[in-house]
Design an enzyme around this catalytic site. Structure first.
Site: not given
Length: 331
Positions: A92-93
């Site tokens: 998610d990054e």
């Protein structure tokens, strides 16, 4: 991120405290929690039993890593519409370098805004973003307006922003380092700017230079689109050296859930090439020991640590305990 996917797929979960993690009966730990749960103090790597004491009405979910991976791949594809220079950090990054992007008239702020809107339109997930001239400041900025916003640090803003920025916000500065810096009277980047580099090097070694550079706004790392994460690790430096195996084993028990959580973010199936342990002694010498192992396994890590403790410690105190895994080569 995991919790956001669960709330998207089951709207009934949106306004109630939820967490992803193992059951209390199996001595599970929390992988992540949504914001309603965090208001009760529920945090990642917390034992499930403790989380349920803090929030008795917490809804516990086992996790659906295939769904999380699918969402992550879709988000990565959205990124690729704007730039090919993408450095993933986890599911998610990611870092994006949009310096040469022709989208949105080349405005990084507008690109971030458009990417966030596209993610919401196509996946019904919110996203936060940080925009800055260097990587570490972009990372810090990304945390400023969570869970659904963005924060911009322009080149002109950097000097004033750094003056009051707590050193604990700099990636790599943990509780132990922050306490040592505090003891030296160094609390903000502005404080470090007045400090002699030689002093920092003597006290912190190579990390002293990194600390000095970050406090000046210097970060020469490029966004590396070829970056492939090869390992995942977690470690703890104790406030006081330990001398008994039972103390070391207790630390491993606390570190393992965090290693499991970090690994799950980059390798949801937990399959690995090797796993191992690291001990750093009171004379700052350190040793690592690892061997081939197909899947993350706590019992094997404890056995490896015990063997290392017995064979290599030589009566010295231990100041740091670490666990790590080497990931499988996708080739």
């Amino acid at each position: 991120f995991f919790a956001a996917v669960e709330m998207r797929d089951n709207p009934a979960l949106r306004d109630i405290p939820i967490a992803i993690g193992g059951s209390r009966e199996r001595r599970g730990v929390i992988s992540t929690a949504n914001y309603p749960a965090r208001k009760f103090g529920v945090r990642s790597a917390m034992p499930t039993g403790m989380a349920l004491k803090l929030c008795p009405h917490l809804t516990l979910l086992p996790g659906r890593f295939d769904a999380y991976k699918e969402a992550s791949n879709h988000i990565r594809e959205i990124f690729s519409r704007y730039t090919s220079r993408i450095e993933p950090l986890s599911l998610d990054e990611a870092y994006l370098d949009v310096t040469d992007s022709v989208h949105c008239h080349g405005s990084a702020t507008l690109i971030a805004q458009e990417i966030r809107q596209t993610i919401f339109n196509e996946l019904q997930l919110t996203a936060s973003a940080g925009i800055a001239p260097v990587k570490f400041l972009a990372k810090i900025a990304s945390d400023m307006n969570k869970p659904n916003g963005q924060f911009v640090i322009t080149p002109a803003d950097v000097p004033a922003f750094l003056q009051t920025l707590p050193l604990a916000k700099i990636p790599g500065v943990g509780k132990v380092s922050a306490a040592k810096l505090e003891a030296m009277g160094l609390r903000t980047c502005g404080d470090v700017q007045k400090c002699d580099l030689v002093t920092l090097l003597k006290r912190f070694g190579k990390f002293g230079r990194i600390l000095w550079e970050r406090s000046q706004g210097i970060d020469e790392r490029d966004v590396n689109s070829e970056r492939l994460r090869k390992s995942v690790g977690v470690e703890r430096t104790m406030a006081e050296d330990i001398h008994h195996w039972s103390e070391c084993e207790a630390i491993i028990e606390r570190l393992y859930p965090e290693l499991e959580r970090r690994l799950a973010k980059v390798k949801p199936d937990l399959l690995i090439a090797r796993q191992g342990v690291k001990l750093k002694f009171d004379d700052f010498q350190q040793t690592t020991q690892e061997h081939v192992w197909p899947r993350l396994n706590k019992a094997d890590l404890i056995a490896t640590a015990r063997k290392t403790w017995d064979e290599r410690r030589g009566g010295r105190g231990v100041r740091l305990v670490g666990l790590h895994v080497t990931l499988l080569d996708p080739q």
